[in-house]
Design a protein around this motif. Structure first.
Motif, mmCIF file in Angstrom:
data_model
loop_
_atom_site.group_PDB
_atom_site.id
_atom_site.type_symbol
_atom_site.label_atom_id
_atom_site.label_comp_id
_atom_site.label_asym_id
_atom_site.label_seq_id
_atom_site.Cartn_x
_atom_site.Cartn_y
_atom_site.Cartn_z
ATOM 1 N N THR A 184 29.887 60.623 34.519
ATOM 2 C CA THR A 184 29.550 60.083 33.197
ATOM 3 C C THR A 184 28.578 58.918 33.257
ATOM 4 O OG1 THR A 184 31.322 58.412 32.945
ATOM 5 C CG2 THR A 184 31.881 60.698 32.406
ATOM 6 N N VAL A 185 28.158 58.484 34.446
ATOM 7 C CA VAL A 185 27.273 57.322 34.554
ATOM 8 C C VAL A 185 25.927 57.768 35.118
ATOM 9 C CG1 VAL A 185 26.912 55.088 35.651
ATOM 10 C CG2 VAL A 185 29.192 55.736 34.862
ATOM 11 N N ASP A 186 24.856 57.505 34.369
ATOM 12 C CA ASP A 186 23.525 57.870 34.829
ATOM 13 C C ASP A 186 22.799 56.673 35.442
ATOM 14 O OD1 ASP A 186 23.758 60.535 33.965
ATOM 15 O OD2 ASP A 186 23.253 59.937 31.922
ATOM 16 N N SER A 187 22.882 55.529 34.794
ATOM 17 C CA SER A 187 22.240 54.327 35.299
ATOM 18 C C SER A 187 23.319 53.451 35.918
ATOM 19 C CB SER A 187 21.541 53.582 34.160
ATOM 20 O OG SER A 187 20.934 52.408 34.627
ATOM 21 N N ARG A 188 23.207 53.233 37.222
ATOM 22 C CA ARG A 188 24.325 52.625 37.932
ATOM 23 C C ARG A 188 23.965 51.240 38.454
ATOM 24 N NH1 ARG A 188 24.647 57.404 42.037
ATOM 25 N NH2 ARG A 188 22.447 56.887 41.936
ATOM 26 N N PRO A 189 24.731 50.225 38.067
ATOM 27 C CA PRO A 189 24.421 48.858 38.516
ATOM 28 C C PRO A 189 24.556 48.703 40.028
ATOM 29 C CG PRO A 189 25.920 48.856 36.632
ATOM 30 C CD PRO A 189 25.835 50.262 37.115
ATOM 31 N N ILE A 190 23.908 47.677 40.543
ATOM 32 C CA ILE A 190 23.980 47.343 41.962
ATOM 33 C C ILE A 190 25.344 46.725 42.252
ATOM 34 C CG2 ILE A 190 23.003 45.858 43.766
ATOM 35 C CD1 ILE A 190 21.157 48.110 42.987
ATOM 36 N N PRO A 191 25.941 47.026 43.393
ATOM 37 C CA PRO A 191 27.247 46.448 43.712
ATOM 38 C C PRO A 191 27.169 44.959 44.015
ATOM 39 C CG PRO A 191 26.396 47.666 45.562
ATOM 40 C CD PRO A 191 25.457 47.939 44.423
ATOM 41 N N SER A 192 28.311 44.314 43.981
ATOM 42 C CA SER A 192 28.372 42.906 44.337
ATOM 43 C C SER A 192 28.195 42.742 45.836
ATOM 44 C CB SER A 192 29.722 42.317 43.927
ATOM 45 O OG SER A 192 30.747 42.890 44.714
ATOM 46 N N LYS A 193 27.823 41.536 46.237
ATOM 47 C CA LYS A 193 27.706 41.233 47.659
ATOM 48 C C LYS A 193 29.022 41.513 48.374
ATOM 49 C CE LYS A 193 27.181 37.304 50.845
ATOM 50 N NZ LYS A 193 27.905 38.042 51.846
ATOM 51 N N ALA A 194 30.139 41.104 47.767
ATOM 52 C CA ALA A 194 31.435 41.291 48.415
ATOM 53 C C ALA A 194 31.729 42.763 48.653
ATOM 54 C CB ALA A 194 32.540 40.663 47.561
ATOM 55 N N MET A 195 31.341 43.627 47.706
ATOM 56 C CA MET A 195 31.634 45.039 47.872
ATOM 57 C C MET A 195 30.713 45.673 48.905
ATOM 58 S SD MET A 195 33.883 47.014 46.928
ATOM 59 C CE MET A 195 34.212 48.692 47.416
ATOM 60 N N ILE A 196 29.466 45.261 48.924
ATOM 61 C CA ILE A 196 28.553 45.768 49.952
ATOM 62 C C ILE A 196 29.086 45.405 51.330
ATOM 63 C CG2 ILE A 196 26.238 45.534 50.931
ATOM 64 C CD1 ILE A 196 25.196 45.169 48.079
ATOM 65 N N ASP A 197 29.505 44.146 51.473
ATOM 66 C CA ASP A 197 30.073 43.714 52.755
ATOM 67 C C ASP A 197 31.311 44.525 53.113
ATOM 68 O OD1 ASP A 197 28.088 41.821 52.881
ATOM 69 O OD2 ASP A 197 29.362 40.139 52.279
ATOM 70 N N ALA A 198 32.147 44.807 52.109
ATOM 71 C CA ALA A 198 33.378 45.560 52.374
ATOM 72 C C ALA A 198 33.067 46.976 52.845
ATOM 73 C CB ALA A 198 34.253 45.596 51.121
ATOM 74 N N VAL A 199 32.075 47.601 52.239
ATOM 75 C CA VAL A 199 31.696 48.951 52.667
ATOM 76 C C VAL A 199 31.239 48.929 54.125
ATOM 77 C CG1 VAL A 199 30.025 50.816 52.330
ATOM 78 C CG2 VAL A 199 31.144 49.791 50.355
ATOM 79 N N VAL A 200 30.412 47.943 54.470
ATOM 80 C CA VAL A 200 29.929 47.841 55.850
ATOM 81 C C VAL A 200 31.093 47.601 56.802
ATOM 82 C CG1 VAL A 200 28.512 46.485 57.437
ATOM 83 C CG2 VAL A 200 27.638 47.045 55.169
ATOM 84 N N ASN A 201 31.954 46.632 56.461
ATOM 85 C CA ASN A 201 33.074 46.289 57.343
ATOM 86 C C ASN A 201 34.026 47.460 57.541
ATOM 87 O OD1 ASN A 201 32.078 43.703 57.534
ATOM 88 N ND2 ASN A 201 33.502 42.824 56.057
ATOM 89 N N GLN A 202 34.400 48.103 56.443
ATOM 90 C CA GLN A 202 35.431 49.136 56.541
ATOM 91 C C GLN A 202 34.893 50.428 57.155
ATOM 92 O OE1 GLN A 202 38.424 48.061 56.209
ATOM 93 N NE2 GLN A 202 37.456 46.136 55.599
#
Length: 681
Positions: A184-202
């Motif tokens: 349902t989402v076409d235009s998607r906001p950029i993630p927060s710094k904390a979430m980007i870091d979490a994706v990298v870490n995990q």
């Protein structure tokens, strides 16, 4: 490495963030690349206003390459490995700014190369704003290339930053840009710094934890094209293997969807209802039953569309109306939630893969990065309310340990009826349903027939007895021209379904079904459901670009105990379905089991490791997976008594066509494939 597309919003700062999600949507569209130089922004981050002065920061780091890629990387003799990975020296460092509209712009950093130790410094980098949902948000990728080797890491620095660019961080970059998506989402906001870091870490943590069990693909783009699966396939696999990276990715989908939906004032309540249904199901571990009755979800969706909020105190008070024996106070709930948030922050920062993000998963969604610390007067949007209500119930002394959502449907309806001022939510109602066609079961698929599966969940008030549940079709050629009666199984569960063969329906014909629930006293409850049944083809299933075996006696040899299995992309399979509704999507579930290849029929060995994600209604919009357990014939032989030579591992991919509300519409036949572990080909 594949060209990247922008991430969907994963905004879940380390505050009450994360886990879940019913399966995300299909892979995102391709990124366009702006070949002009991007000099960044000129925002003074200390004042928070645009003053025209430039605030910059350095990015320092190292780049490493896997030992398997050393010949392609042609590293210097002084850097030859003493471990599995070694420095990637002489690599060209590029900084790319990725924007919400999907464009990439190369930032002018001059000439930066890695030294003999793989180290580099990028001076004067403008900070980016990430996670606000604004069109000006952005994040960076640092990319290091040498010959056909390409490594990357995503980041959104707000201060001096040190990074390690590795094959694992390259997979994290593809998780952000290529894999997670939100319906349902076409235009998607950029993630927060904390979430980007979490994706990298995990991602790094999960891959470290699976060291020796999976084969990380080569960073050599030429090798990827001819041998191993590329980083995007591995990224798909990492977010289907049941670990922390999957939890982060699924959380990202919901955050993206929330921000996308709320950014549009015209978003209808019906679209919010689909979002809320998926949200609560994921928060509760995707149980067989819907944790929230559909009328309750619809009421919450209307409140969400109206931007109505409720305080923690109001939610606790409403819970007490439905559960007057509770001794929980708003202060106690706030204290428990904030303590759990702190533990979550610690888990998100870990990179060793030893810290499982599995506790208080229903709480991980409360806040969506919008609330860092709860207080009794913290205003909560209705999506937070639905999840928090289950969390409150899990704090009761009588709650079963490990049950993320112990609240029963009736209590939930009574509590939210009190909160929303609608006592009718606790009346007899159809809490959820699945009406779809599959193949076989006495129906002639060759003649354009499908077999109807009907499953109905009820919310039954105390003292009410249901006499019957029936499903009728407005098409005389369906169901033999007469309504079918459903059976409650087990008795008293509120779950009613059909089990008879021969409940046949025509495909590619519009049909309206009417569900009728008849109580012993009072008026029946009815619901009309529109369906257009279609034939769903089976996906193509590959291991390292080769079709996997469908013959149990000749399993495909694989080189890992948890092989990366790739199949037809959901969007590609959807394109093969004639007559699929415009709002339909394709999702996959999978089963894994050890089997006795000499048995007839060949079926799962009950004593051996298995997983049944499809049976748990855990569906994916991914095009690859890594099994959540090892293929281990020796251990299975010891547990089952079957000769090890007769044991193979089996996967069964279940393919579903879903409607706009994420309910099943049509199902393909099971796609069974067999493999055995042997030295890597």
């Amino acid at each position: 490495m594949p060209h990247r597309v922008p991430p969907l919003n994963l905004l879940f700062a380390v505050a009450l963030t994360l886990s879940l999600a019913c399966g995300g949507g299909s892979s995102s569209s391709g990124t366009t690349t702006d070949t002009t130089t991007d000099t960044g922004t000129t925002t003074d981050t200390t004042s928070g206003t645009d003053t025209g002065t430039t605030t910059t920061l350095p990015i320092t780091g190292t780049a490493q390459v896997a030992a398997a890629d050393l010949p392609a990387a042609a590293v210097s003799a002084s850097s030859l490995p003493t471990s599995a990975d070694t420095a990637l020296d002489g690599g060209t460092v590029t900084l790319v700014r990725i924007k919400p509209d999907g464009t990439e712009a190369v930032v002018d950093i001059g000439t930066v190369t890695t030294d003999a130790a793989g180290a580099f410094t990028i001076p004067g980098v403008p900070p980016v704003e990430a996670g606000s949902g604004a069109a000006t948000d952005a994040y960076y990728e640092v990319r290091v290339t040498k010959g056909t080797i390409e490594e990357a890491i995503p980041l959104a620095p707000t201060g001096d930053t040190t990074v390690e660019v590795t094959p694992e961080t390259s997979i994290a970059a593809d998780i952000l840009s290529e894999v997670v998506d939100a319906p349902t989402v076409d235009s998607r906001p950029i993630p927060s710094k904390a979430m980007i870091d979490a994706v990298v870490n995990q991602t790094a943590g999960d891959l470290h934890a699976m060291s020796g069990l999976v084969d990380i693909p080569s960073a050599d783009t030429a090798t990827q094209a001819t041998d191993k699966a590329d980083f995007t396939d591995m990224a798909n696999g990492v977010v289907t293997v049941g670990g922390n990276a999957e939890a982060v990715a699924r959380a990202a989908q919901f955050e993206s969807e929330y921000l996308g939906l709320t950014a549009d004032a015209a978003t209808p309540a019906a679209v919010y209802a689909g979002y809320l249904t998926r949200l609560v199901r994921d928060a509760c571990g995707e149980p067989a039953d819907n944790p929230m009755p559909a009328p309750v979800v619809d009421a919450a969706a209307a409140k969400l569309a109206a931007s109505t909020t409720y305080t923690v105190q109001q939610v606790v008070d409403a819970y007490a109306v439905a559960n007057p024996a509770t001794t929980l106070t708003a202060a106690a709930v706030v204290s428990a939630a904030n303590t759990a948030r702190t533990a979550l922050d610690t888990a998100l920062a870990a990179t060793d893969g030893d810290t499982a993000i599995d506790g208080d998963k229903q709480l991980l969604l409360v806040g969506h990065g919008r609330v860092t610390t709860l207080a009794t007067d913290t205003p909560l949007a209705p999506d937070m309310v639905l999840v928090l209500l289950h969390y409150i119930a899990s704090l009761e002394p009588t709650a079963t340990a490990g049950d993320p959502c112990p609240l029963d449907k009736l209590t939930a309806a009574e509590a939210l009826g009190s909160l929303f001022g609608d006592s009718g939510l606790a009346d007899l109602s159809i809490a959820d349903y699945q009406i779809y066609n599959n193949s076989g079961f006495g129906c002639d698929e060759g003649a354009g027939q499908g077999h109807l599966v009907a499953q109905v969940e009820l919310n039954v008030p105390t003292g009410v007895t249901v006499s019957s549940v029936t499903v009728a079709a407005d098409d005389a050629t369906a169901l033999g021209g007469a309504p079918i009666s459903l059976t409650e199984d087990p008795p008293g569960s509120g779950r009613w379904s059909n089990s008879a063969d021969g409940n046949c329906v025509p495909e590619e014909t519009p049909i309206t079904y009417t569900i009728t629930v008849t109580p012993a006293t009072g008026s029946p409850v009815t619901l009309a459901v529109d369906r257009f049944h279609v034939h769903v083809p089976e996906p193509t299933v590959l291991y390292r670009l080769t079709p996997m075996s469908s013959a149990s006696a000749a399993p495909t040899p694989v080189g890992e105990t948890r092989p990366l299995v790739v199949w037809t992309r959901p969007a590609d399979l959807l394109a093969q379905i004639t007559g699929a509704p415009a709002d339909a999507t394709v999702r996959y579930g999978y089963e894994f089991a050890h089997v006795d290849t000499t048995a007839s029929p060949v079926g799962p060995l009950a004593a051996c490791e298995a997983t049944n994600a499809a049976g748990q209604q855990h569906l994916y919009a991914m095009s690859a997976f890594i099994p959540t357990v090892d293929c281990d014939p020796a251990a299975c032989a010891a547990a089952s008594g079957v000769a090890e030579a007769n044991i193979a591992c089996r996967i069964n991919i279940q393919t579903f066509l879903l409607d706009g509300d994420d309910r099943y519409q049509s199902q393909a036949a099971g796609t069974f494939r067999f493999f055995s572990v042997s030295p890597a080909p």
